[in-house]
Design an enzyme around this catalytic site. Structure first.
Site, PDB file in Angstrom:
ATOM      1  N   GLU A 123       0.746  -1.376   0.214  1.00  0.00           N
ATOM      2  CA  GLU A 123      -0.064   0.062   0.024  1.00  0.00           C
ATOM      3  C   GLU A 123       1.003   1.328   0.107  1.00  0.00           C
ATOM      4  O   GLU A 123       0.582   2.204  -0.767  1.00  0.00           O
ATOM      5  CB  GLU A 123      -0.987   0.075   1.344  1.00  0.00           C
ATOM      6  N   ASP A 278      -4.691 -10.147  -7.957  1.00  0.00           N
ATOM      7  CA  ASP A 278      -4.951  -9.149  -9.184  1.00  0.00           C
ATOM      8  C   ASP A 278      -3.855  -8.400  -9.812  1.00  0.00           C
ATOM      9  O   ASP A 278      -3.525  -8.524 -11.189  1.00  0.00           O
ATOM     10  CB  ASP A 278      -5.707  -8.164  -8.740  1.00  0.00           C
ATOM     11  N   GLU A 374     -18.469  -5.883  -2.665  1.00  0.00           N
ATOM     12  CA  GLU A 374     -16.982  -6.355  -2.518  1.00  0.00           C
ATOM     13  C   GLU A 374     -16.835  -7.893  -3.226  1.00  0.00           C
ATOM     14  O   GLU A 374     -15.910  -8.277  -3.687  1.00  0.00           O
ATOM     15  CB  GLU A 374     -16.632  -6.352  -1.077  1.00  0.00           C
ATOM     16  N   GLU A 393     -11.685  -0.019  -9.623  1.00  0.00           N
ATOM     17  CA  GLU A 393     -11.457  -0.952 -10.828  1.00  0.00           C
ATOM     18  C   GLU A 393     -12.320  -0.874 -11.976  1.00  0.00           C
ATOM     19  O   GLU A 393     -12.028  -1.163 -13.040  1.00  0.00           O
ATOM     20  CB  GLU A 393     -11.171  -2.340 -10.136  1.00  0.00           C
TER      21      GLU A 393
END
Ligand code: NAG
Ligand code: NAG
Length: 892
Positions: A123, A278, A374, A393
């Site tokens: 992050e 991902d 989600e 996204e």
């Protein structure tokens, strides 16, 4: 049933309704709306929360680190470094340039990473380091002159000097990078997930990390290294990426969670495209683009092929998690909101057709819930996790697809997202997290990506000035633009250049759908547009009625065929075929000598001199025209490189004749229902299964003697005597009509059917080998092809046989089933107390006759001149209806 069928017709014709475009003024109006939203959120954060990391949008207050050290959802990104301000730095010049100079000044003078906080490496890299590097690159390109700086930034003020902060901005990125480095000191090179910015890796730190966390640092770390000439960052990030890839499964899949100490995949051992994995794929292709490094491109193509082959469903729409080793879908089978990035990445990779399909699923999810839950169980059409924290996204993919297709449909998708966002999440000072997309319940949190990514991509979608980045230029996974100036790229080595000779990378051009009559239409008129709607809404009148929640409606109704996509990647063996020879194909030769396979240094083309034991992998071409050979054993064949077979043992079969197929109109795969009937006539269904029909024998689409046809009622299932379970010897006469359940192997499919007919059976069901046994051989038109695919169905064929032999079995049906299904049926038959019946329900694939895994391979005659001598005899091969474009068989 009747009501649902009439619904079907309506549903399937809906695409004939017209689609409208979007005017330029409307688009610019929407862009302006996005700008206002951004300013609202940014000013809200600056007024009520700065210098805290995040804003609480409901209470209009700062959100601080949680004193509970286990609240990693908050603490992972709360570094006491004004993370929201950092993360929006690269968006400000685009949407809100007036605020940019002050924001840069605040970052340069106030932010420090010398904090005693444990944060997540991933992050901090994507949100903070990416923003700093991107901002440095922007500042560095500004002119020195203060008036020109203001002008270039689009400011109304006359003069500004922000360029002077660029040194400090890069210094901050470098400082952060150094503070993250201790995470990489592990035996595997896979970094710890978390690190304390002041103290390094803490005692007792968790050694579990996820694939995305370890494998999506390459872009930022490489740019940092190239800009600072400190190699360490690129080295560790590259090592971490390879450490993950080197632990891929035999099917080229990566798992979700891995131990940084031992490098083993951890439970639950699943692969997919969503949370935890991902951006691993994303950074493969983006590193290839940004760094111009084709080793990343090779990894990307291999990992992408694995996803398309094993993770994507047969209809080509859903990417669900599968067990890493046994490839079974995870349970419950969900798709998550994070995986909505995948279509955007597919656009970057050139696979627009697949991108359109997967995006449509998320679009329908959005339509259904006015947001994106989600996590959603696609098999049961149920929400698993109902929140939506303003994730970018889906909008990101919508932006990429609009760039690639220019279809106004995507503008309308963005318009819908925009209005739902305003309506549902806008507060007095920002944008709240939707805690539950079904109830409108809000949570007092605004993640930094709402401003920095979601609104950025929405703005870009409506903004025609900004097109997709070109080479050496990408958006990071946090939406920060990064680029490498030419003088920071690395030249590829002589060996790599030689390997890539003959390579021809092209981006297929998008071709919009064309209706009958040549009318070019939009995405909404694609025949499968409504199919995607059905996947999410189900099939009732209001889209949610429970009456026919089963996907099988697509088969049984017969009106709306389930689309199917060709298998993406298939392994094949070539060998000369002697039909009397029943021996298995030669063992795989994993390191063939140059006598067998050689490569032309000038053209890059491969010549196969001897086909024995060579495993060829063929992959679906992104232009959707068919297949290309992508590897020959250990040799990688790149796009544009040709494969020429010059094996004398194959020349007896040249030219490969194009015999008219004896294959009838039978569907390729049928849905079967097995049931038991008690003496009182009560029926109990025990199993549904899909079987592949043979390309010879009975045409199941027509009725015929024996009663075993589509929708033709129940036929008894029997097994032959124990000593002859494979039906390779003449069978005892059986009461008719009945179907025989027999084992595969030892003799040809035709022989088995021949014996069954002689014994009076209406047909046979052949049970495939158990998964671990050797690949079987298929004989087609004189060239044998062994398909190395343990899981798929194969279609029994007999095309070499003379017509008069085939005629003797033309009324008898043959269907091939998976070993597991056969096993289950045998167990029931073993009980011996009930009668088992089989019923053919219909076509398992609708009218779409695309090649399936293990489809037969057909030779095609080709009269055109090829090679140096035009009279040279040659042949081409195809997989089902799809040609293998870069493979040719020539006379030696
Ligand atoms: C946050 O950082 C600033 C300096 O950047 C420092 O003065 C302050 O003490 C820090 N706050 C906490 C809670 O660590
Ligand atoms: C790359 O080129 C830019 C100007 O285009 C220059 O400022 C910079 O110093 C160069 N970098 C290197 C490493 O040569």
């Amino acid at each position: 049933m009747l009501t649902s069928l009439s619904t079907w017709i309506i549903v399937c014709l809906a695409y004939l309704l017209s689609v409208e475009g979007m005017s330029v003024s409307r688009r610019l109006q929407l862009r302006e709306e996005v700008r206002k939203m951004f300013v609202h959120g940014y000013e809200g954060y600056m007024t009520h929360a700065y210098p805290a990391d995040e804003l609480r949008p409901l209470t209009c207050a700062p959100l601080h680190r949680d004193p509970d050290p286990f609240n990693s959802g908050v603490n992972d990104i709360h570094a006491n470094a004004s993370i929201t301000l950092l993360d929006v730095l690269s968006t400000l010049p685009l949407i809100h340039p007036e605020a940019f100079p002050h924001a840069v000044q605040l970052v340069a003078t106030q932010v420090s990473f010398d904090q005693d906080v444990k944060v997540q490496v991933f992050e901090m890299t994507i949100r903070a380091m990416g923003a700093l590097l991107s901002t440095y690159q922007l500042l560095d390109r500004l002119p020195d002159d203060e008036t020109l700086q203001a002008k270039q930034l689009g400011l109304t003020e006359g003069k500004v000097d922000v360029k002077k902060y660029r040194g400090r901005v890069l210094e901050l990125a470098l400082d952060l990078g150094k503070r993250l480095l201790p995470a990489f000191s592990t035996p595997t090179g896979i970094p710890y997930s978390r690190v304390n910015l002041k103290r390094g890796v803490e005692k007792g730190e968790s050694t579990d990390t996820c694939t995305a966390g370890a494998g999506s640092l390459v872009l930022e770390f490489a740019v940092l290294s190239r800009l600072t000439h400190d190699e360490r960052f690129e080295t560790v990030a590259n090592r971490a990426y390879l450490a993950i890839w080197n632990r891929r499964s035999p099917h080229n899949l990566v798992g979700n969670t891995i131990g940084v100490g031992h490098g083993h995949w951890l439970a639950p051992g699943q692969s997919g495209t969503g949370a935890g994995i991902d951006s691993f794929y994303e950074y493969g292709i983006k590193a290839a683009i940004l760094l111009g490094d084709d080793s990343y491109l090779d990894i990307f193509h291999d990992s992408y092929a694995a996803v398309q082959t094993h993770v994507r469903t047969d209809d080509g729409f859903i990417y669900r998690s599968v067990q890493l080793r046994i490839l079974q879908p995870a349970n419950p089978s969900t798709i998550d909101s994070l995986s909505a990035f995948f279509p955007g990445m597919q656009v970057l990779a050139g696979d627009i057709e697949s991108a359109i399909k997967s995006h449509l699923v998320f679009w329908n999810l959005w339509r259904n819930y006015d947001a994106l839950p989600e996590s959603w169980d696609w098999e049961n059409r149920q929400i698993q996790w109902a929140g939506w924290p303003g994730r970018p996204e889906f909008v990101e993919s919508t932006y990429y697809l609009y760039q690639a297709t220019r279809d106004p449909f995507y503008l309308r998708v963005g318009e819908r997202v925009l209005s739902d966002m305003v309506r549902r999440t806008k507060t007095a000072c920002g944008f709240a997290t939707l805690k539950n997309v079904e109830t409108d319940e809000l949570e007092d949190r605004m993640e930094s990506f709402v401003l920095s990514e979601t609104l950025k991509y929405l703005y870009l979608l409506f903004d025609d000035q900004n097109s997709t980045p070109l080479s050496n230029r990408v958006f990071s996974t946090e939406g920060h633009p990064l680029f490498l100036p030419y003088n920071l790229t690395k030249p590829s080595s002589a060996i790599r250049r030689e390997l890539h000779r003959g390579e021809n990378l092209v981006c297929p051009v998008y071709e919009p759908p064309v209706l009958g009559g040549g009318l070019v239409v939009g995405i909404e008129r694609r025949p499968d547009y409504e199919y995607a709607r059905h996947l999410v809404f189900g099939s009732g009148v209001d889209g949610r009625a429970a009456e026919d929640q089963h996907r099988t409606q697509w088969w049984e109704g017969g009106f709306c065929p389930i689309p199917s996509v060709p298998k993406f990647s298939v392994d094949i063996y070539l060998f000369p075929l002697d039909s009397s020879d029943q021996s298995p194909p030669p063992l795989e030769d994993t390191s063939p000598s140059s006598d067998k396979v050689s490569r032309d240094e000038h053209t890059g083309d491969f010549t196969i001199h001897k086909v024995d034991g060579l495993r060829l992998t063929v992959r679906w071409r992104l232009d959707n025209k068919g297949y290309d050979v992508s590897s020959i054993g250990p040799h990688r064949v790149r796009a544009g490189q040709q494969v020429i077979v010059r094996d004398p043992s194959m020349s007896g079969y040249l030219p490969i004749p194009s015999t008219p197929s004896t294959y009838s109109h039978s569907p390729a795969e049928v849905l079967m229902r097995f049931s038991t009937a008690s003496t009182s006539g009560e029926r109990q269904v025990i199993l549904h299964a899909i079987g592949a029909t043979a390309i010879f024998g009975r045409d199941f689409s027509r009725s015929g003697p024996g009663g075993w046809t589509l929708h033709g009622g129940h036929t008894k299932l029997l097994r032959p005597e124990k000593s002859n379970l494979d039906a390779c010897r003449p069978l005892k006469t059986i009461p008719t009509p009945a179907i025989l359940l027999i084992q595969r192997g030892k003799c040809t499919f035709l022989t088995k059917l021949h014996h069954a007919v002689k014994a009076g059976a209406a047909g046979v069901i052949v049970v495939g080998y158990p998964p671990s046994s050797n690949a079987d051989t298929q004989q087609v038109l004189g060239v044998g092809i062994g398909i190395d695919d343990e899981l798929g169905l194969i279609r029994p064929s007999a095309e070499n046989e003379p017509q008069h032999i085939l005629d003797t079995v033309k009324d008898a049906g043959m269907i091939y089933i998976d070993h597991l299904v056969g096993d289950a049926l045998s167990t029931v038959l073993d009980l011996g107390i009930v009668q088992v019946d089989v019923e053919l329900m219909g076509d398992a694939n609708g009218q779409n006759g695309h090649a399936k895994s293990g489809e037969i391979v057909k030779g095609q005659a080709s009269g055109s001149a090829f090679g140096r001598r035009s009279e040279e005899r040659q042949g081409r091969l195809a997989l089902g209806p799809w040609e293998i474009w870069n493979l040719k068989i020539l006379e030696p």
